[in-house]
Write a protein that holds these residues in place. Structure first.
Motif, PDB file in Angstrom:
ATOM      1  N   TYR A  15       1.527  11.714  19.451  1.00  0.00           N
ATOM      2  CA  TYR A  15       1.553  10.255  19.597  1.00  0.00           C
ATOM      3  C   TYR A  15       2.993   9.768  19.738  1.00  0.00           C
ATOM      4  CZ  TYR A  15      -3.285  10.637  18.242  1.00  0.00           C
ATOM      5  OH  TYR A  15      -4.616  10.984  18.198  1.00  0.00           O
ATOM      6  N   ASN A  16       3.742  10.384  20.663  1.00  0.00           N
ATOM      7  CA  ASN A  16       5.136  10.014  20.928  1.00  0.00           C
ATOM      8  C   ASN A  16       5.991   9.984  19.665  1.00  0.00           C
ATOM      9  OD1 ASN A  16       4.722   9.705  23.721  1.00  0.00           O
ATOM     10  ND2 ASN A  16       3.841   7.671  23.357  1.00  0.00           N
ATOM     11  N   PHE A  17       5.713  10.888  18.768  1.00  0.00           N
ATOM     12  CA  PHE A  17       6.461  11.012  17.508  1.00  0.00           C
ATOM     13  C   PHE A  17       6.481   9.696  16.720  1.00  0.00           C
ATOM     14  CE2 PHE A  17       7.806  14.501  20.130  1.00  0.00           C
ATOM     15  CZ  PHE A  17       7.664  15.565  19.254  1.00  0.00           C
ATOM     16  N   GLU A  18       5.330   9.022  16.734  1.00  0.00           N
ATOM     17  CA  GLU A  18       5.194   7.783  15.956  1.00  0.00           C
ATOM     18  C   GLU A  18       5.455   8.068  14.482  1.00  0.00           C
ATOM     19  OE1 GLU A  18       1.519   5.239  14.324  1.00  0.00           O
ATOM     20  OE2 GLU A  18       1.530   5.518  16.487  1.00  0.00           O
ATOM     21  N   VAL A  19       6.187   7.172  13.853  1.00  0.00           N
ATOM     22  CA  VAL A  19       6.530   7.352  12.442  1.00  0.00           C
ATOM     23  C   VAL A  19       5.357   6.904  11.560  1.00  0.00           C
ATOM     24  CG1 VAL A  19       7.651   5.089  12.187  1.00  0.00           C
ATOM     25  CG2 VAL A  19       8.283   6.964  10.679  1.00  0.00           C
ATOM     26  N   CYS A  20       5.099   7.679  10.521  1.00  0.00           N
ATOM     27  CA  CYS A  20       4.153   7.314   9.473  1.00  0.00           C
ATOM     28  C   CYS A  20       4.930   7.321   8.166  1.00  0.00           C
ATOM     29  CB  CYS A  20       3.004   8.317   9.392  1.00  0.00           C
ATOM     30  SG  CYS A  20       1.921   8.261  10.826  1.00  0.00           S
ATOM     31  N   LYS A  21       4.724   6.288   7.381  1.00  0.00           N
ATOM     32  CA  LYS A  21       5.470   6.156   6.124  1.00  0.00           C
ATOM     33  C   LYS A  21       4.604   6.528   4.936  1.00  0.00           C
ATOM     34  CE  LYS A  21       8.580   2.755   8.008  1.00  0.00           C
ATOM     35  NZ  LYS A  21       9.099   1.402   7.925  1.00  0.00           N
ATOM     36  N   VAL A  22       5.260   6.974   3.893  1.00  0.00           N
ATOM     37  CA  VAL A  22       4.563   7.393   2.683  1.00  0.00           C
ATOM     38  C   VAL A  22       3.878   6.187   2.049  1.00  0.00           C
ATOM     39  CG1 VAL A  22       6.474   7.115   1.040  1.00  0.00           C
ATOM     40  CG2 VAL A  22       4.755   8.874   0.643  1.00  0.00           C
ATOM     41  N   ILE A  23       2.698   6.423   1.507  1.00  0.00           N
ATOM     42  CA  ILE A  23       1.958   5.392   0.779  1.00  0.00           C
ATOM     43  C   ILE A  23       2.239   5.597  -0.696  1.00  0.00           C
ATOM     44  CG2 ILE A  23      -0.322   4.499   0.192  1.00  0.00           C
ATOM     45  CD1 ILE A  23      -1.354   5.754   2.807  1.00  0.00           C
ATOM     46  N   GLU A  24       2.671   4.544  -1.340  1.00  0.00           N
ATOM     47  CA  GLU A  24       2.908   4.587  -2.784  1.00  0.00           C
ATOM     48  C   GLU A  24       1.694   3.997  -3.492  1.00  0.00           C
ATOM     49  OE1 GLU A  24       5.396   6.040  -4.275  1.00  0.00           O
ATOM     50  OE2 GLU A  24       6.604   6.423  -2.492  1.00  0.00           O
ATOM     51  N   PHE A  25       0.973   4.804  -4.221  1.00  0.00           N
ATOM     52  CA  PHE A  25      -0.179   4.327  -4.974  1.00  0.00           C
ATOM     53  C   PHE A  25       0.308   3.818  -6.327  1.00  0.00           C
ATOM     54  CE2 PHE A  25      -2.029   7.437  -2.073  1.00  0.00           C
ATOM     55  CZ  PHE A  25      -3.051   6.682  -1.527  1.00  0.00           C
ATOM     56  N   THR A  26      -0.232   2.696  -6.741  1.00  0.00           N
ATOM     57  CA  THR A  26       0.137   2.127  -8.034  1.00  0.00           C
ATOM     58  C   THR A  26      -1.106   2.008  -8.896  1.00  0.00           C
ATOM     59  OG1 THR A  26       0.922   0.402  -6.533  1.00  0.00           O
ATOM     60  CG2 THR A  26       1.948   0.515  -8.630  1.00  0.00           C
ATOM     61  N   LEU A  27      -0.934   2.294 -10.137  1.00  0.00           N
ATOM     62  CA  LEU A  27      -2.035   2.121 -11.073  1.00  0.00           C
ATOM     63  C   LEU A  27      -2.050   0.680 -11.551  1.00  0.00           C
ATOM     64  CD1 LEU A  27      -1.696   5.378 -13.185  1.00  0.00           C
ATOM     65  CD2 LEU A  27      -3.332   4.888 -11.368  1.00  0.00           C
ATOM     66  N   LEU A  28      -3.218   0.062 -11.492  1.00  0.00           N
ATOM     67  CA  LEU A  28      -3.365  -1.306 -11.958  1.00  0.00           C
ATOM     68  C   LEU A  28      -3.963  -1.292 -13.352  1.00  0.00           C
ATOM     69  CD1 LEU A  28      -4.929  -2.934  -8.764  1.00  0.00           C
ATOM     70  CD2 LEU A  28      -2.558  -3.044  -9.518  1.00  0.00           C
ATOM     71  N   ASP A  29      -3.496  -2.193 -14.193  1.00  0.00           N
ATOM     72  CA  ASP A  29      -4.119  -2.280 -15.509  1.00  0.00           C
ATOM     73  C   ASP A  29      -5.408  -3.094 -15.401  1.00  0.00           C
ATOM     74  OD1 ASP A  29      -3.451  -5.000 -15.586  1.00  0.00           O
ATOM     75  OD2 ASP A  29      -1.671  -4.659 -16.792  1.00  0.00           O
ATOM     76  N   GLN A  30      -6.174  -3.140 -16.454  1.00  0.00           N
ATOM     77  CA  GLN A  30      -7.484  -3.780 -16.448  1.00  0.00           C
ATOM     78  C   GLN A  30      -7.404  -5.263 -16.089  1.00  0.00           C
ATOM     79  OE1 GLN A  30     -10.276  -2.033 -16.650  1.00  0.00           O
ATOM     80  NE2 GLN A  30     -11.446  -3.877 -16.252  1.00  0.00           N
ATOM     81  N   VAL A  31      -6.375  -5.969 -16.566  1.00  0.00           N
ATOM     82  CA  VAL A  31      -6.227  -7.395 -16.266  1.00  0.00           C
ATOM     83  C   VAL A  31      -6.009  -7.603 -14.776  1.00  0.00           C
ATOM     84  CG1 VAL A  31      -4.783  -9.440 -16.671  1.00  0.00           C
ATOM     85  CG2 VAL A  31      -5.354  -7.929 -18.574  1.00  0.00           C
ATOM     86  N   ASP A  32      -5.147  -6.783 -14.159  1.00  0.00           N
ATOM     87  CA  ASP A  32      -4.909  -6.885 -12.722  1.00  0.00           C
ATOM     88  C   ASP A  32      -6.192  -6.645 -11.939  1.00  0.00           C
ATOM     89  OD1 ASP A  32      -2.213  -7.439 -13.028  1.00  0.00           O
ATOM     90  OD2 ASP A  32      -1.597  -5.352 -12.803  1.00  0.00           O
TER      91      ASP A  32
END
Length: 111
Positions: free
Chosen positions: A63-80
């Motif tokens: 795909y023409n060396f299209e850049v893909c960026k890292v996904i940062e997963f975050t843990l949400l607390d119960q209130v969020d």
């Protein structure tokens, strides 16, 4: 290895493009709904290039060396999570009300 970039096999899964212990996403993957397709049909391999010293991005070979960026997963607390689900319910109810109003409105009266 060319200019420090290594060729690697990554896997498209329902959570993203997986390479080693990282998960990535990019425009083509989103536009072509790769993650939804992987959820339905199962994961598949793709060829990518990456710099071993920089795990923040990978490049899609076909795909023409299209850049893909890292996904940062975050843990949400119960209130969020409760706030998130509450907002989703408010949105759904607003959409239902709007749809009901739209169905009841006579657009012919505007002519």
């Amino acid at each position: 290895m060319i200019n420090g970039y290594e060729l690697a096999t990554a896997w498209v899964s329902e959570v993203g493009i997986c390479l080693e212990d990282r998960t990535y996403s990019g425009k083509t993957a989103i536009r072509e709904q790769w993650f939804q397709k992987a959820k339905i049909h199962g994961p598949w391999a793709i060829t990518v290039n990456h710099l071993p010293c920089d795990s923040s991005r990978i490049y899609l070979n076909n795909y023409n060396f299209e850049v893909c960026k890292v996904i940062e997963f975050t843990l949400l607390d119960q209130v969020d999570l409760e706030q998130y689900y509450s907002l989703i319910e408010i949105y759904k109810e607003s959409k239902r009300k709007f749809d009901r109003l739209k169905r009841g409105y006579n657009y012919g009266s505007l002519r």
